[in-house]
Design a protein around this motif. Structure first.
Motif, PDB file in Angstrom:
ATOM      1  N   PHE A   1       0.689  -1.177  -0.061  1.00  0.00           N
ATOM      2  CA  PHE A   1       0.155  -0.271  -0.050  1.00  0.00           C
ATOM      3  C   PHE A   1       0.796   1.404  -0.022  1.00  0.00           C
ATOM      4  CE2 PHE A   1      -2.342   3.382   2.285  1.00  0.00           C
ATOM      5  CZ  PHE A   1      -3.390   3.478   1.560  1.00  0.00           C
ATOM      6  N   ALA A   2       2.060   1.091   0.710  1.00  0.00           N
ATOM      7  CA  ALA A   2       2.894   2.279   0.841  1.00  0.00           C
ATOM      8  C   ALA A   2       3.506   2.636  -0.467  1.00  0.00           C
ATOM      9  CB  ALA A   2       3.879   2.401   2.099  1.00  0.00           C
ATOM     10  N   VAL A   3       3.937   1.483  -1.177  1.00  0.00           N
ATOM     11  CA  VAL A   3       4.564   1.818  -2.342  1.00  0.00           C
ATOM     12  C   VAL A   3       3.578   2.350  -3.261  1.00  0.00           C
ATOM     13  CG1 VAL A   3       5.176   0.409  -4.535  1.00  0.00           C
ATOM     14  CG2 VAL A   3       6.147  -0.162  -2.280  1.00  0.00           C
ATOM     15  N   LEU A   4       2.327   1.913  -3.300  1.00  0.00           N
ATOM     16  CA  LEU A   4       1.263   2.774  -4.369  1.00  0.00           C
ATOM     17  C   LEU A   4       1.229   4.231  -4.010  1.00  0.00           C
ATOM     18  CD1 LEU A   4      -1.146  -0.360  -4.818  1.00  0.00           C
ATOM     19  CD2 LEU A   4       0.757   0.551  -6.250  1.00  0.00           C
ATOM     20  N   PHE A   5       1.065   4.439  -2.646  1.00  0.00           N
ATOM     21  CA  PHE A   5       0.878   5.859  -2.110  1.00  0.00           C
ATOM     22  C   PHE A   5       2.129   6.602  -2.686  1.00  0.00           C
ATOM     23  CE2 PHE A   5       1.838   8.885   1.272  1.00  0.00           C
ATOM     24  CZ  PHE A   5       0.508   9.638   1.105  1.00  0.00           C
ATOM     25  N   PHE A   6       3.502   6.071  -2.321  1.00  0.00           N
ATOM     26  CA  PHE A   6       4.498   7.056  -2.772  1.00  0.00           C
ATOM     27  C   PHE A   6       4.568   7.104  -4.385  1.00  0.00           C
ATOM     28  CE2 PHE A   6       5.747   5.920   1.395  1.00  0.00           C
ATOM     29  CZ  PHE A   6       6.104   7.229   2.009  1.00  0.00           C
ATOM     30  N   ILE A   7       4.152   6.407  -4.903  1.00  0.00           N
ATOM     31  CA  ILE A   7       4.019   6.336  -6.694  1.00  0.00           C
ATOM     32  C   ILE A   7       3.196   7.312  -6.926  1.00  0.00           C
ATOM     33  CG2 ILE A   7       3.451   5.306  -8.913  1.00  0.00           C
ATOM     34  CD1 ILE A   7       4.307   2.668  -7.468  1.00  0.00           C
ATOM     35  N   MET A   8       1.893   7.513  -6.329  1.00  0.00           N
ATOM     36  CA  MET A   8       0.901   8.375  -6.700  1.00  0.00           C
ATOM     37  C   MET A   8       1.401   9.835  -6.206  1.00  0.00           C
ATOM     38  SD  MET A   8      -2.599   8.773  -4.891  1.00  0.00           S
ATOM     39  CE  MET A   8      -1.928   9.474  -3.083  1.00  0.00           C
ATOM     40  N   LEU A   9       2.090   9.950  -5.056  1.00  0.00           N
ATOM     41  CA  LEU A   9       2.456  11.136  -4.317  1.00  0.00           C
ATOM     42  C   LEU A   9       3.644  11.726  -5.591  1.00  0.00           C
ATOM     43  CD1 LEU A   9       2.288  12.921  -1.921  1.00  0.00           C
ATOM     44  CD2 LEU A   9       4.082  11.704  -1.000  1.00  0.00           C
ATOM     45  N   THR A  10       4.458  10.800  -5.980  1.00  0.00           N
ATOM     46  CA  THR A  10       5.382  11.320  -6.820  1.00  0.00           C
ATOM     47  C   THR A  10       4.857  11.713  -7.932  1.00  0.00           C
ATOM     48  OG1 THR A  10       7.193   9.574  -5.822  1.00  0.00           O
ATOM     49  CG2 THR A  10       7.659  10.401  -8.048  1.00  0.00           C
ATOM     50  N   GLU A  11       3.883  11.204  -8.698  1.00  0.00           N
ATOM     51  CA  GLU A  11       3.198  11.580  -9.984  1.00  0.00           C
ATOM     52  C   GLU A  11       2.591  12.926  -9.943  1.00  0.00           C
ATOM     53  OE1 GLU A  11       2.664  11.276 -13.962  1.00  0.00           O
ATOM     54  OE2 GLU A  11       3.785   9.843 -12.650  1.00  0.00           O
ATOM     55  N   ILE A  12       1.877  13.046  -8.563  1.00  0.00           N
ATOM     56  CA  ILE A  12       1.296  14.178  -8.467  1.00  0.00           C
ATOM     57  C   ILE A  12       2.396  15.701  -8.283  1.00  0.00           C
ATOM     58  CG2 ILE A  12       0.174  15.814  -6.600  1.00  0.00           C
ATOM     59  CD1 ILE A  12      -1.554  13.046  -5.904  1.00  0.00           C
ATOM     60  N   ARG A  13       3.412  15.124  -7.751  1.00  0.00           N
ATOM     61  CA  ARG A  13       4.341  16.193  -7.552  1.00  0.00           C
ATOM     62  C   ARG A  13       5.260  16.496  -8.882  1.00  0.00           C
ATOM     63  NH1 ARG A  13       7.564  14.195  -1.797  1.00  0.00           N
ATOM     64  NH2 ARG A  13       5.890  15.238  -0.367  1.00  0.00           N
ATOM     65  N   GLY A  14       5.064  15.842  -9.833  1.00  0.00           N
ATOM     66  CA  GLY A  14       5.695  15.741 -11.163  1.00  0.00           C
ATOM     67  C   GLY A  14       7.023  15.408 -11.076  1.00  0.00           C
ATOM     68  N   GLU A  15       7.555  14.327 -10.106  1.00  0.00           N
ATOM     69  CA  GLU A  15       8.906  14.072  -9.975  1.00  0.00           C
ATOM     70  C   GLU A  15       9.121  12.960 -10.775  1.00  0.00           C
ATOM     71  OE1 GLU A  15       9.341  13.431  -5.749  1.00  0.00           O
ATOM     72  OE2 GLU A  15       9.508  15.684  -5.379  1.00  0.00           O
ATOM     73  N   VAL A  16      10.315  12.472 -11.047  1.00  0.00           N
ATOM     74  CA  VAL A  16      10.612  11.319 -11.815  1.00  0.00           C
ATOM     75  C   VAL A  16      10.946   9.974 -11.010  1.00  0.00           C
ATOM     76  CG1 VAL A  16      12.296  10.147 -13.544  1.00  0.00           C
ATOM     77  CG2 VAL A  16      11.597  12.588 -13.593  1.00  0.00           C
ATOM     78  N   ALA A  17      11.464  10.179 -10.202  1.00  0.00           N
ATOM     79  CA  ALA A  17      12.050   8.999  -9.332  1.00  0.00           C
ATOM     80  C   ALA A  17      11.116   8.715  -8.042  1.00  0.00           C
ATOM     81  CB  ALA A  17      13.611   8.711  -8.893  1.00  0.00           C
ATOM     82  N   VAL A  18      10.853   7.804  -7.759  1.00  0.00           N
ATOM     83  CA  VAL A  18       9.876   7.389  -6.335  1.00  0.00           C
ATOM     84  C   VAL A  18      10.970   7.296  -5.157  1.00  0.00           C
ATOM     85  CG1 VAL A  18       8.316   6.275  -5.263  1.00  0.00           C
ATOM     86  CG2 VAL A  18       8.360   6.249  -7.608  1.00  0.00           C
ATOM     87  N   ASN A  19      10.834   8.384  -4.344  1.00  0.00           N
ATOM     88  CA  ASN A  19      11.958   8.307  -3.269  1.00  0.00           C
ATOM     89  C   ASN A  19      11.263   8.012  -1.842  1.00  0.00           C
ATOM     90  OD1 ASN A  19      14.048   9.004  -4.691  1.00  0.00           O
ATOM     91  ND2 ASN A  19      13.450  11.268  -4.918  1.00  0.00           N
ATOM     92  N   VAL A  20      11.508   7.037  -1.079  1.00  0.00           N
ATOM     93  CA  VAL A  20      10.811   6.860   0.295  1.00  0.00           C
ATOM     94  C   VAL A  20      11.920   6.922   1.233  1.00  0.00           C
ATOM     95  CG1 VAL A  20       9.501   5.316   1.444  1.00  0.00           C
ATOM     96  CG2 VAL A  20       9.419   5.195  -0.941  1.00  0.00           C
TER      97      VAL A  20
END
Length: 455
Positions: free
Chosen positions: A328-347
């Motif tokens: 669930f957290a991975v999907l959440f951070f992927i969504m957050l990254t896309e909303i922010r317009g970033e490329v890499a998913v950083n956790v």
């Protein structure tokens, strides 16, 4: 002419030899069959003739998959022998079949074959083969220590607080300790723990065992080694700890607020008792299955919120079910990254591997597909409401074990669906993740890229 990678892949998986995920699945299936046979023995039930095959196989599946859904009352339908069988199935299911087999192998021959290490790593979600032996010994040590402490606390409470005879108090303490740590939800009281809803000396030890078991063994062992050195915690440990705390707090607030004035649940209680019951029920959504209030009387909004929490579940490589907090957290951070317009998913200061993206999305989509198909099938087979059926399906898939009281009223086909859900829920995410990791292939070419319109 074959490439080197293809020859290597074939060498690693000889024809006729089962994939580790298949071995794990077969192991759980055999354990269920053995448990079914033992529960069908006349000595397993107090009545003459024993129970039916359907009751025995449903109970064995629920126990080995550490779920807790039942079609008969565990307290009255089974003799002491039957309850001991259920307890052993819960413990074996919590360890994991391959982990349990490896424990026996280490005890007898004091070594593990390479294939046993690969299979056990597949089941336990281990990242490497070098730590499998340590993981197995750690699982056994942690399980027994936590179960012993909780069993002592519960036994003393039943003995001193409720005047139970010594033997009965110890049995109640041991059974509920093992059931709670393994997130199984089986209980020896006909009303689960409703009679002890306002007793913190019963509810809090049970809740603590559930939370610890739901963290996952890798997290527990890392905390034991580096409790005071959070900088050495892995991404997995940080995600599980933050996610666990967040779900417990949000779940407690949500359930308590929605049920605050419900006369059939929290309404008659004083506010400290309401908070205790609300917290206890939030803990159960971590795939435990006990209940201290009547779930069938809860508001539909509460059931929907609990559906979400049951689906998320607990930490990986532990006794909890669900899609896991990390997924669930991975999907959440992927969504957050896309909303922010970033490329890499950083956790937490680390970049997330793209292979993890694919695994998380695959597991979630498969889970949604299984839940949807099962719910529709049960809607066609029964007359129960969508709220009840969706709750039952997610509870079975998430190996939670809570029910609105409709399990025993399900037709044979409905109970078979629930058994399949429990089996898939216990093995599915592990089997899917290991299969994805081991099925990776290298190609010598790439197709041209093209982007469809999304959203």
């Amino acid at each position: 002419m074959q490439s080197k990678s293809a020859r290597t892949s074939r060498a690693r998986t000889p024809r006729g030899r089962l994939h580790p995920a298949q071995v794990v699945t077969a192991g759980f299936a055999v354990a269920i069959l053995i448990g079914t046979g033992l529960l069908m023995l006349p000595i397993a039930s107090p009545g003459p003739g024993g129970v039916s095959f359907l009751v025995a196989v449903f109970t064995a599946t629920s126990a080995i998959c550490v779920t807790g859904l039942v079609t008969v009352d565990t307290a009255t339908a089974w003799s002491t022998f039957g309850q001991v069988v259920i307890l052993l199935l819960i413990q074996i299911g919590g360890f994991g079949i391959m982990t349990f087999a490896s424990v026996i192998g280490l005890a007898v021959v004091r070594k593990m074959s390479l294939r046993s290490r690969i299979t056990t790593a597949s089941e336990a979600g281990s990242l490497g083969l070098e730590d499998v032996r340590g993981l197995i010994l750690g699982v056994v040590r942690i399980s027994l220590i936590v179960e012993l402490i909780v069993a002592v606390l519960l036994s003393l409470r039943f003995l001193i607080g409720y005047g139970e005879p010594l033997g009965r108090a110890v049995w109640l303490g041991v059974f509920h300790s093992v059931s709670s740590f393994n997130n199984a939800g089986f209980g020896l009281f006909s009303d689960s723990l409703i009679s002890y809803a306002t007793d913190p000396f019963i509810c809090l030890p049970v809740a603590a065992a559930i939370i610890i078991g739901g963290l996952g063994f890798p997290v527990i062992m890392q905390l034991r080694k580096h409790l005071r050195a959070p900088l050495q915690w892995t991404m997995n440990t940080r995600i599980v700890l933050v996610g666990t705390i967040a779900l417990l707090v949000l779940g407690t607030v949500y359930i308590t607020a929605v049920e605050w004035s419900n006369p059939a649940t929290l309404g008659p209680l004083d506010w400290p008792s309401k908070l205790l019951v609300g917290f206890f029920q939030a803990v159960q959504t971590r795939t435990a299955g006990f209940n201290s209030i009547d779930v069938g009387s809860m508001d539909s909004a509460s059931l929907l919120g609990m559906d979400v929490m049951m689906l998320i579940g607990g930490g990986p490589a532990g006794t909890a079910g669900g899609i896991k907090i990390t997924t669930f957290a991975v999907l959440f951070f992927i969504m957050l990254t896309e909303i922010r317009g970033e490329v890499a998913v950083n956790v937490f200061g680390k970049r997330l591997s793209r292979a993890v993206h694919r695994q998380a999305i695959t597991i979630v989509l498969l889970a949604v597909a299984v839940i949807t198909v099962s719910t529709v099938a049960l809607m066609l087979l029964t007359d129960f409401s969508l709220d009840q059926l969706l709750f039952e399906v997610i509870s079975a898939f998430g190996t939670v074990g809570m029910s609105t009281g409709i399990t025993a009223s399900m037709p044979v086909a409905g109970q078979v669906i629930l058994m399949l859900l429990m089996f898939i829920g216990r093995l599915g995410p592990i089997a899917f993740a290991s299969a994805l990791a081991l099925r990776e292939r290298r190609t010598t070419y790439e197709l041209p890229k093209e982007r469809p319109i999304i959203g």
